[in-house]
Design a protein around this motif. Structure first.
Motif, PDB file in Angstrom:
ATOM      1  N   ALA A   1     -14.674  -2.962   0.517  1.00 47.79           N
ATOM      2  CA  ALA A   1     -14.537  -1.820   1.428  1.00 47.79           C
ATOM      3  C   ALA A   1     -13.978  -0.615   0.671  1.00 47.79           C
ATOM      4  CB  ALA A   1     -13.626  -2.187   2.597  1.00 47.79           C
ATOM      5  N   GLY A   2     -12.981  -0.871  -0.173  1.00 48.95           N
ATOM      6  CA  GLY A   2     -12.388   0.217  -0.946  1.00 48.95           C
ATOM      7  C   GLY A   2     -13.410   0.878  -1.850  1.00 48.95           C
ATOM      8  N   LEU A   3     -14.255   0.065  -2.474  1.00 45.04           N
ATOM      9  CA  LEU A   3     -15.256   0.635  -3.377  1.00 45.04           C
ATOM     10  C   LEU A   3     -16.259   1.494  -2.629  1.00 45.04           C
ATOM     11  CD1 LEU A   3     -15.921  -2.456  -5.640  1.00 45.04           C
ATOM     12  CD2 LEU A   3     -14.750  -0.359  -6.266  1.00 45.04           C
ATOM     13  N   VAL A   4     -16.646   1.022  -1.444  1.00 41.96           N
ATOM     14  CA  VAL A   4     -17.605   1.815  -0.676  1.00 41.96           C
ATOM     15  C   VAL A   4     -16.960   3.126  -0.220  1.00 41.96           C
ATOM     16  CG1 VAL A   4     -19.192   1.839   1.256  1.00 41.96           C
ATOM     17  CG2 VAL A   4     -18.755  -0.264   0.070  1.00 41.96           C
TER      18      VAL A   4
ATOM     19  N   SER B   1      -7.109  -0.515   1.928  1.00 43.14           N
ATOM     20  CA  SER B   1      -8.352  -0.269   1.184  1.00 43.14           C
ATOM     21  C   SER B   1      -8.562   1.221   0.940  1.00 43.14           C
ATOM     22  CB  SER B   1      -9.547  -0.891   1.895  1.00 43.14           C
ATOM     23  OG  SER B   1      -9.829  -0.207   3.054  1.00 43.14           O
ATOM     24  N   VAL B   2      -7.986   2.075   1.795  1.00 41.10           N
ATOM     25  CA  VAL B   2      -8.059   3.510   1.505  1.00 41.10           C
ATOM     26  C   VAL B   2      -7.259   3.831   0.240  1.00 41.10           C
ATOM     27  CG1 VAL B   2      -7.303   5.780   2.273  1.00 41.10           C
ATOM     28  CG2 VAL B   2      -8.518   4.296   3.825  1.00 41.10           C
TER      29      VAL B   2
ATOM     30  N   SER C   1       0.835  -1.207   0.000  1.00 45.49           N
ATOM     31  CA  SER C   1       0.000   0.000   0.000  1.00 45.49           C
ATOM     32  C   SER C   1       0.866   1.252   0.000  1.00 45.49           C
ATOM     33  CB  SER C   1      -0.992   0.003   1.168  1.00 45.49           C
ATOM     34  OG  SER C   1      -0.403  -0.436   2.342  1.00 45.49           O
ATOM     35  N   LEU C   2       2.036   1.176   0.652  1.00 51.98           N
ATOM     36  CA  LEU C   2       2.941   2.333   0.640  1.00 51.98           C
ATOM     37  C   LEU C   2       3.409   2.632  -0.782  1.00 51.98           C
ATOM     38  CD1 LEU C   2       4.354   4.322   2.519  1.00 51.98           C
ATOM     39  CD2 LEU C   2       6.315   2.794   2.528  1.00 51.98           C
TER      40      LEU C   2
END
Lengths: 384, 77, 360
Positions: free
Chosen positions: C94-97, C307-308, B46-47
């Motif tokens: 979760a990411g999509l929401v 997910s962000v 993610s980083l």
């Protein structure tokens, strides 16, 4: 534990900086009215009426008081390729950001409407600041700029004055009150043509809102006068409490309508539309009666009811005639009925519906009931 | 010219700090190696993606890949 | 695992909030215009079947979460692979929401605030909520989810001024095809997404009433969708429905003299929040069971962070968001929402699970 506290401080500081969209009241120009017109070259002229809250006198007595130096209302115009372009370019002549959520009145120019409003109003719908509940009007015989420039003596802010007149006349069914959101709906709606209330300038202080602008395929094609407007509104089922006056031999009567329901439909024969049908039911009270006869028997009331329904029928006929013969535009929304109940036919005839509509004969039935006569039963006159 | 997205940077930084704090706790609590490895994999990926996004070099996203795959299979047009 | 419990009413509200989720922004079945109610009914019927299937899987495999069931039924290797793909699916969800939520707020309320920041601040709350455990999640939904239908009803009742109750006519104007398409989309988003709850069902204190709870919450969601649909179509008319980006939001700004927009934001944050919390919880729980971590909280922060980032990464613009929700999501979800659960149900019916050793 120390790191925990640090983390909390860090997170809180982020939250504090969170609101990018914060704008103070002192940083915005409050726009109360918006005018949109086109010049000869096809450029859009946007006019805004900006209110300076500090200069608005709080009471009528402070009119000549200290706040007299700056005018509470100022009007500015600017040209641009699109509405958005003009509004943004206008920043070169206004001092703060224009805030559109407070717009009360939107005045469209005649030339702008004649060129078609279907796609031109996109910006007002796309922008999240747009006030969907603003009243829309079309300026007849004058420009939006001139309308917004009037120095109304009834209200310091002329936009509020205009809005007030619209509210008044809409109740009396002489102008159709059309909010921006309803206009958007009609633009999208293929089953009904657009109508917008009409505004004219009387003098430097007064405007008149009466009548209706009729559109066909998004383009301004003509106008309805106040009686035709009322006839149209009866069919569209949008009347409030109009007063209908008519004269019989030796008497004059004004009736206040307290309730009205209008139903429209299209009668089909062999899969083709054959007739338009309009049914109106009215309830009214006698507001004024100038005449010789006593009003005592139920038959007298029936007579008046008959005259009332004839009068309403006449107005509806005028509006229908105008829409069918002169403008060929289904402003009443008969197309909606066809779309709902005869979808197959509608799919076929959607594009030439206005022409079909113009050819159809109409049955108009008005049922009028008089309920009350006011405080007195008989007319004001000397006993003979 | 790289289009930098500073707010994205701040967000990436914020979550990096949070995850690093977690990681530091796990190391002290002597979590199993497996956990640490998976944690580091997710964190690093993610980083990397975050930094790539912040510097404007956006790799093709999983949604787009799935979209393309489904299109190749002929499920959607 | 065996200790934390949520009550029936909490699970009911959790599922209801989850199903309402981001469908409240992307209005239910607006693709099929006037036939939306038909789509909602068809999708609802399918949704009840799907959710009942998930519940039956949970009942046939008592006290086991999805990851455990998968490893039981498919064997260790295949089970692990499928479980990993499910964890990915939940994180993706979760990411999509997150993205729906961010797009909505940026378009309507905070046009100048970067979307990343909105999502990130929201995510911090999510981390806190998930780390607090399933019981707190249950209580959050107990307090907050009832607000959603109440506010929706209030908003609706206060705006419906014109009473054109024939607005949903004509029926089947463009044939049955768009209706079916819309209902399949609605089936995959949100009803099928309830597969997430296979990770949460084992927490229910009275397993006997599970199917009753799931059916009841699906039914109430269908009811609310229908209500929202009729509200929108009466207020906005069918021609206008497919024009607006966020239909329910548009209806909320129409109330004269009062700005209801913040109320709508509240609804959004609650329902979207519940949805993200459930999805993240499922992903985190699954991952820690897969790896064998002592505490499921181990992975919360990094999964949320991922997910962000994912939510910003997945789509470049709002059209992709809607295209994805309207077209791709359904096909992508078929294996997760339908095929694998069906196989699981089949395998579970053939051989009833032995009681779990550690539960004895």
């Amino acid at each position: 534990m120390k790191t925990n506290k640090l983390a909390i401080i860090f997170v809180l500081s982020i939250l504090l900086a969170g609101c990018w969209d914060n704008t103070d009241l002192t940083d915005i120009n409050i726009v109360t009215a918006l005018g949109i017109d086109k010049d000869e070259d096809g450029k859009i002229i946007v006019t805004v009426q900006v209110v300076e809250p500090a200069a608005v006198p709080l009471t009528s007595s402070s009119n000549g008081g200290g706040a007299g130096q700056t005018k509470p209302v100022s009007v500015k115009s600017y040209k641009g390729e699109t509405i958005y372009d003009a509004l943004i370019s206008m920043k070169s002549i206004v001092d703060k950001r224009l805030f559109l959520s407070t717009v009360q009145v939107l005045v469209l120019g005649e030339r702008f409407c004649k060129d078609g409003i279907n796609d031109a109003l996109d910006y007002l719908h796309r922008n999240n600041q747009a006030e969907y509940l603003a009243d829309v009007l079309v300026a007849r015989g004058t420009s939006p700029e001139q309308i917004l420039n009037i120095q109304a003596d009834m209200d310091v802010i002329s936009a509020l004055y205009i809005k007030g007149t619209v509210e008044n006349t809409a109740v009396r069914a002489k102008v159709e009150r059309k909010m921006l959101i309803e206009l958007f709906k009609e633009i999208k709606n293929k089953c009904r043509q657009i109508t917008i209330g009409q505004i004219t300038k009387l003098d430097g202080k007064t405007v008149k809102t009466e009548g209706t602008a009729v559109f066909r395929d998004g383009k301004l094609v003509g106008w309805l006068d106040q009686y035709q407007t009322r006839g149209y509104l009866f069919v569209a089922d949008k009347v409030g409490n109009p007063v209908i006056s008519f004269s019989a031999p030796e008497s004059k009567i004004s009736i206040e309508i307290i309730q009205s329901t209008g139903k429209k439909s299209v009668i089909f024969k062999n899969g083709e539309p054959a007739r338009l049908s309009v049914q109106i039911r009215l309830e009214g009270n006698i507001g004024e009666y100038i005449g010789k006869e006593m009003l005592s028997k139920p038959e007298d009331i029936h007579k008046i009811e008959k005259m009332l329904s004839e009068e309403v029928k006449k107005e509806i006929n005028m509006a229908l005639n105008k829409a069918q013969k002169d403008y060929s535009s289904d402003i009443f929304g008969f197309g909606e009925y066809v779309h709902k109940y005869y979808p197959k036919y509608w799919k076929k005839a959607m594009d030439e519906w206005n022409d079909v509509f113009s050819r159809l004969p109409a049955d108009i039935r008005v049922e009028a009931k008089i309920r009350h006569t006011g405080l007195i039963k008989s007319p004001m006159k000397k006993d003979e | 010219m790289i289009a930098m997205n500073y707010s994205m940077f701040i967000v990436v930084l914020l979550f990096t700090i949070l995850t690093l704090y977690d990681l530091w706790r796990f190391v002290r609590k002597k979590e199993s190696v497996k956990v640490l490895i998976v944690f580091i994999i997710i964190m690093v990926s993610s980083l990397i993606i975050g930094v790539l996004l912040a510097t404007g070099r956006r790799p093709a996203s999983p949604s787009e890949l799935i979209d393309r795959l489904l299109k190749m299979m002929g499920v959607i047009k | 695992m065996g200790k934390t419990r949520i009550s029936g009413i909490q699970l009911f509200l959790l599922i209801t909030g989850f199903l309402l989720g981001s469908r409240l922004i992307i209005s239910p079945a607006s693709e099929s215009k006037t036939d939306g109610w038909l789509s909602i009914l068809i999708a609802g019927a399918g949704g009840i079947l799907l959710v009942t299937m998930y519940a039956s899987i949970a009942l046939l495999n008592p006290s086991r979460t999805l990851v455990e069931i998968l490893r039981d039924r498919f064997g260790k290797i295949i089970g692990t692979i499928v479980a990993i793909s499910y964890i990915w699916y939940f994180t993706h969800l979760a990411g999509l929401v997150f993205r729906d939520f961010g797009s909505f707020l940026v378009t309507t309320t905070y046009p100048r605030t970067p979307m990343e920041v909105i999502i990130a601040i929201f995510a911090l709350t999510i981390i806190y909520a998930v780390n607090s455990g399933i019981e707190v999640m249950g209580r959050i939904s107990e307090i907050l989810v009832p607000i959603v239908p109440v506010l929706s009803l209030i908003i609706g009742a206060s705006i419906v001024t014109t009473h054109d109750f024939t607005a949903f006519l004509p029926v089947l104007e463009n044939g049955i095809k768009p209706v079916i398409k819309a209902s399949l989309n609605l089936l995959a988003f949100p009803f099928g997404e309830a597969v997430v709850f296979l990770m949460i069902f084992p927490h229910l204190n009275k397993m006997k009433s599970l199917i009753k709870i799931t059916t009841f919450s699906t039914l109430s969601v269908i009811g609310l969708f229908l209500y929202i649909f009729f509200r929108n179509i009466i207020i906005l008319e069918s021609h206008f429905l497919d024009q607006a980006t966020f239909v329910p939001h548009l209806t909320s700004v129409l109330f004269p003299g009062l700005n209801l927009e913040p109320l709508f934001g509240v609804i959004m944050i609650i329902a979207g929040g519940i949805k993200i919390i459930s999805a993240i919880y499922a992903a985190v729980m699954g991952l820690s069971q897969l790896i064998g971590a002592k505490d499921y909280r181990t992975f919360t922060t990094c999964i949320v962070a991922f997910s962000v980032i994912l939510s910003i990464w997945v789509h470049e613009n709002i059209f992709e968001v809607f295209n994805w929700a309207g077209n791709t999501w359904f096909y992508y979800s078929i294996p997760f929402q339908f095929i694998i659960p069906l196989i699981l149900l089949f395998l579970s019916l053939i051989k009833k699970a032995d009681p779990k050793p550690q539960d004895l």
